[in-house]
Enzyme design. Structure first.
Site: not given
Ligand code: GLP
Length: 262
Positions: A142, A149
């Site tokens: 991702n 993140e």
């Protein structure tokens, strides 16, 4: 940014090792190196090549200092899947970096306060030794680097973070079941990573192709944390054909990788 595309995993490891070696030669003189270390499968070939350079007498980590990118929250330091133990196995034991010189963010603190204080001291510890000379990186599917993140501040410092469902699923292969994968981690921030003098990112396989395209050619955006590498002045991405498959400017990267002789 330098983008080097290897045709085999062996070539990727070799190109990455050359970049690490050249970075250490450029930034380190008359003192032991400070190396930033990533976990995951991607840098394993590179670590093997660095071990060969140590054996050949071209590199010496016996006095070096290492800083891990990240650590799980809640795993004892002795847990075999903790990033401390992983780096002891995958890096210290093959290159000779003393375990005592390996710094890893504190993930098994007795309270949140202790954990957060240790996280901010981690950045200070890096500064105190003059910064990381070469930081090795992988990339999550991702676009995360370390455990930053999507959505993480591009200037973040070492901090505690929640892992996305995708990251936990990607990392479940190292644990008995998904439930055993920790939900949180402590990671160097993106600002911390950017402070290293050279960054060398390794990525292979189709599962990384979208993340690599977004990191190199996408907008600078917290949605793809690795896009922050676009702001670094000395960054090399070493990838294989599969990870390169969604790049639009491939021709330019290949041409730019040719050595110019005047
Ligand atoms: C973990 C680590 C990252 C690593 C990523 C990719 O999430 N925190 O530092 O880059 O995994 O791992 P792999 O190289 O195994 O695909």
């Amino acid at each position: 940014m330098k983008v080097l595309i290897g045709s085999t995993h062996e070539e990727v490891a070799e190109l990455a090792a050359n970049s690490v070696l050249e970075g250490l030669e450029r930034y380190v003189s008359n003192r032991p190196p400070v190396i930033g270390l990533a976990t995951g499968s991607s840098p394993l070939g590179l670590y093997g090549k660095l071990a060969e350079l140590v054996k050949a007498g071209r590199l010496d980590f016996s006095q070096a200092t290492g800083f891990a990118l990240d650590e799980y929250v809640g795993l004892p330091q002795s847990h075999e899947q903790s990033y401390r133990q992983t780096l002891i196995r995958d890096f210290c034991q093959v290159t000779g970096l003393p375990e005592a010189n390996l710094n890893v963010p504190l993930g098994d603190a007795e309270s949140l306060e202790v954990l957060e204080a240790a996280a901010s001291q981690y950045d200070e510890a890096i500064r105190a030794v003059g910064g990381v000379d070469v930081q090795i990186l992988g990339i999550g599917s991702n676009g995360h680097i370390g455990f930053n993140e999507p959505g993480t501040s591009l200037r973040s410092r070492t901090h505690m973070t929640r892992l996305t469902a995708r990251t936990r699923a990607d990392n479940a292969r190292f644990f008995g079941s998904l439930d055993e994968v920790p939900t949180h981690s402590v990671t160097q921030g993106l600002g911390t990573v950017l402070d290293a003098k050279r960054l060398v990112l390794v990525a292979t396989g189709q599962a990384k192709a979208d993340a690599i395209a977004a990191a190199i050619e996408g907008p600078l955006a917290a949605a793809c944390p690795a896009s922050v590498l676009q702001l670094h002045q000395d960054v090399t991405l070493v990838i294989d054909e599969e990870a390169a498959m969604h790049l639009k400017h491939r021709e330019y990267y290949d041409a730019a990788a040719q050595v110019l002789s005047l």
